[in-house]
Design a protein around this motif. Structure first.
Motif, PDB file in Angstrom:
ATOM      1  N   GLU A   6       0.832  -1.203   0.000  1.00  0.00           N
ATOM      2  CA  GLU A   6       0.000   0.000   0.000  1.00  0.00           C
ATOM      3  C   GLU A   6       0.868   1.255   0.000  1.00  0.00           C
ATOM      4  O   GLU A   6       1.997   1.240   0.496  1.00  0.00           O
ATOM      5  N   SER A   7       0.296   2.330  -0.495  1.00  0.00           N
ATOM      6  CA  SER A   7       0.941   3.636  -0.438  1.00  0.00           C
ATOM      7  C   SER A   7      -0.141   4.711  -0.448  1.00  0.00           C
ATOM      8  O   SER A   7      -1.296   4.427  -0.781  1.00  0.00           O
ATOM      9  N   GLY A   8       0.259   5.918  -0.060  1.00  0.00           N
ATOM     10  CA  GLY A   8      -0.642   7.055  -0.184  1.00  0.00           C
ATOM     11  C   GLY A   8      -1.259   7.559   1.099  1.00  0.00           C
ATOM     12  O   GLY A   8      -1.999   8.546   1.083  1.00  0.00           O
ATOM     13  N   GLY A   9      -0.983   6.926   2.221  1.00  0.00           N
ATOM     14  CA  GLY A   9      -1.533   7.424   3.469  1.00  0.00           C
ATOM     15  C   GLY A   9      -0.869   8.722   3.884  1.00  0.00           C
ATOM     16  O   GLY A   9       0.074   9.188   3.260  1.00  0.00           O
ATOM     17  N   GLY A  10      -1.397   9.316   4.951  1.00  0.00           N
ATOM     18  CA  GLY A  10      -0.812  10.551   5.447  1.00  0.00           C
ATOM     19  C   GLY A  10      -1.740  11.286   6.377  1.00  0.00           C
ATOM     20  O   GLY A  10      -2.739  10.729   6.859  1.00  0.00           O
ATOM     21  N   LEU A  11      -1.406  12.546   6.611  1.00  0.00           N
ATOM     22  CA  LEU A  11      -2.173  13.413   7.500  1.00  0.00           C
ATOM     23  C   LEU A  11      -2.912  14.445   6.656  1.00  0.00           C
ATOM     24  O   LEU A  11      -2.313  15.091   5.787  1.00  0.00           O
ATOM     25  N   GLY A  16     -10.659  17.164   3.612  1.00  0.00           N
ATOM     26  CA  GLY A  16      -9.657  16.956   2.591  1.00  0.00           C
ATOM     27  C   GLY A  16      -9.774  15.599   1.917  1.00  0.00           C
ATOM     28  O   GLY A  16     -10.704  14.827   2.179  1.00  0.00           O
ATOM     29  N   SER A  17      -8.796  15.319   1.047  1.00  0.00           N
ATOM     30  CA  SER A  17      -8.801  14.081   0.265  1.00  0.00           C
ATOM     31  C   SER A  17      -7.453  13.392   0.322  1.00  0.00           C
ATOM     32  O   SER A  17      -6.415  14.048   0.496  1.00  0.00           O
ATOM     33  N   LEU A  18      -7.493  12.088   0.175  1.00  0.00           N
ATOM     34  CA  LEU A  18      -6.296  11.270   0.015  1.00  0.00           C
ATOM     35  C   LEU A  18      -6.611  10.160  -0.972  1.00  0.00           C
ATOM     36  O   LEU A  18      -7.773   9.741  -1.103  1.00  0.00           O
ATOM     37  N   ARG A  19      -5.559   9.675  -1.615  1.00  0.00           N
ATOM     38  CA  ARG A  19      -5.700   8.561  -2.550  1.00  0.00           C
ATOM     39  C   ARG A  19      -4.742   7.463  -2.134  1.00  0.00           C
ATOM     40  O   ARG A  19      -3.526   7.684  -2.091  1.00  0.00           O
ATOM     41  N   LEU A  20      -5.296   6.301  -1.829  1.00  0.00           N
ATOM     42  CA  LEU A  20      -4.491   5.147  -1.480  1.00  0.00           C
ATOM     43  C   LEU A  20      -4.340   4.255  -2.705  1.00  0.00           C
ATOM     44  O   LEU A  20      -5.272   4.132  -3.509  1.00  0.00           O
ATOM     45  N   SER A  21      -3.182   3.623  -2.798  1.00  0.00           N
ATOM     46  CA  SER A  21      -2.944   2.668  -3.872  1.00  0.00           C
ATOM     47  C   SER A  21      -2.437   1.360  -3.287  1.00  0.00           C
ATOM     48  O   SER A  21      -1.739   1.364  -2.270  1.00  0.00           O
ATOM     49  N   ALA A  74      -3.511  -2.512 -15.952  1.00  0.00           N
ATOM     50  CA  ALA A  74      -2.153  -2.556 -16.502  1.00  0.00           C
ATOM     51  C   ALA A  74      -1.094  -2.570 -15.409  1.00  0.00           C
ATOM     52  O   ALA A  74      -0.004  -3.122 -15.597  1.00  0.00           O
ATOM     53  N   LYS A  75      -1.419  -1.984 -14.269  1.00  0.00           N
ATOM     54  CA  LYS A  75      -0.446  -1.881 -13.186  1.00  0.00           C
ATOM     55  C   LYS A  75      -0.731  -2.841 -12.044  1.00  0.00           C
ATOM     56  O   LYS A  75      -0.047  -2.811 -11.019  1.00  0.00           O
ATOM     57  N   ASN A  76      -1.741  -3.696 -12.195  1.00  0.00           N
ATOM     58  CA  ASN A  76      -2.140  -4.595 -11.103  1.00  0.00           C
ATOM     59  C   ASN A  76      -2.321  -3.815  -9.804  1.00  0.00           C
ATOM     60  O   ASN A  76      -1.834  -4.223  -8.741  1.00  0.00           O
ATOM     61  N   THR A  77      -3.019  -2.701  -9.915  1.00  0.00           N
ATOM     62  CA  THR A  77      -3.180  -1.795  -8.779  1.00  0.00           C
ATOM     63  C   THR A  77      -4.656  -1.513  -8.527  1.00  0.00           C
ATOM     64  O   THR A  77      -5.436  -1.373  -9.473  1.00  0.00           O
ATOM     65  N   VAL A  78      -4.995  -1.433  -7.256  1.00  0.00           N
ATOM     66  CA  VAL A  78      -6.331  -0.996  -6.857  1.00  0.00           C
ATOM     67  C   VAL A  78      -6.173   0.276  -6.035  1.00  0.00           C
ATOM     68  O   VAL A  78      -5.306   0.346  -5.159  1.00  0.00           O
ATOM     69  N   ASN A  79      -6.996   1.257  -6.349  1.00  0.00           N
ATOM     70  CA  ASN A  79      -6.909   2.551  -5.690  1.00  0.00           C
ATOM     71  C   ASN A  79      -8.153   2.836  -4.859  1.00  0.00           C
ATOM     72  O   ASN A  79      -9.237   2.320  -5.156  1.00  0.00           O
ATOM     73  N   LEU A  80      -7.980   3.668  -3.855  1.00  0.00           N
ATOM     74  CA  LEU A  80      -9.112   4.122  -3.050  1.00  0.00           C
ATOM     75  C   LEU A  80      -9.021   5.638  -2.947  1.00  0.00           C
ATOM     76  O   LEU A  80      -8.143   6.172  -2.256  1.00  0.00           O
ATOM     77  N   GLN A  81      -9.903   6.315  -3.661  1.00  0.00           N
ATOM     78  CA  GLN A  81      -9.975   7.774  -3.593  1.00  0.00           C
ATOM     79  C   GLN A  81     -10.891   8.146  -2.441  1.00  0.00           C
ATOM     80  O   GLN A  81     -12.057   7.754  -2.417  1.00  0.00           O
TER      81      GLN A  81
END
Length: 116
Positions: A6-11, A16-21, A74-81
């Motif tokens: 996983e990536s994309g976490g934060g404060l 606001g918004s964040l996008r996790l991958s 194509a990237k074998n990735t799932v995202n969470l907006q």
């Protein structure tokens, strides 16, 4: 085996918004669904969203209308907006992959903190 990172976490401030991958590797051809769960301090891990390769998408009631799950084949990735974030969304977010047959794989988790 399936590996998930996983990536994309934060404060972020409330509203606001964040996008996790979540990037999957390994035997990804055996996976038929991927999703997100979260765990807040002192609470059990809870379901957030899931996307099946058949096209079914399900969200927890608490995030409907604010979170969107999507897939990049194509990237074998799932995202969470995640939009309109609330302090109650603060948790460690875990990516999940389910193999055909029911085996589950988990990522290491990424922290999301929403300040008021």
């Amino acid at each position: 085996q399936v590996q998930l990172v996983e990536s994309g976490g934060g404060l972020v401030r409330a509203g606001g918004s964040l996008r996790l991958s979540c990037a999957a590797s390994g035997r990804t051809n055996t996976v038929d669904a991927m999703g997100w769960f979260r765990q807040a301090p002192g609470r059990e891990r809870e379901f957030v969203a899931v996307l099946s390769w058949s096209g079914t998408i399900v969200y927890a009631d608490s995030v409907k209308g604010r979170f969107t799950i999507s897939r990049d084949n194509a990237k074998n990735t799932v995202n969470l907006q995640m939009n309109s974030l609330k302090p109650g969304d603060t948790a460690v977010y875990y990516c999940n992959a389910r193999q055909t047959g029911g085996a589950d794989y988990w990522g290491q988790g990424t922290q999301v903190t929403v300040s008021s």
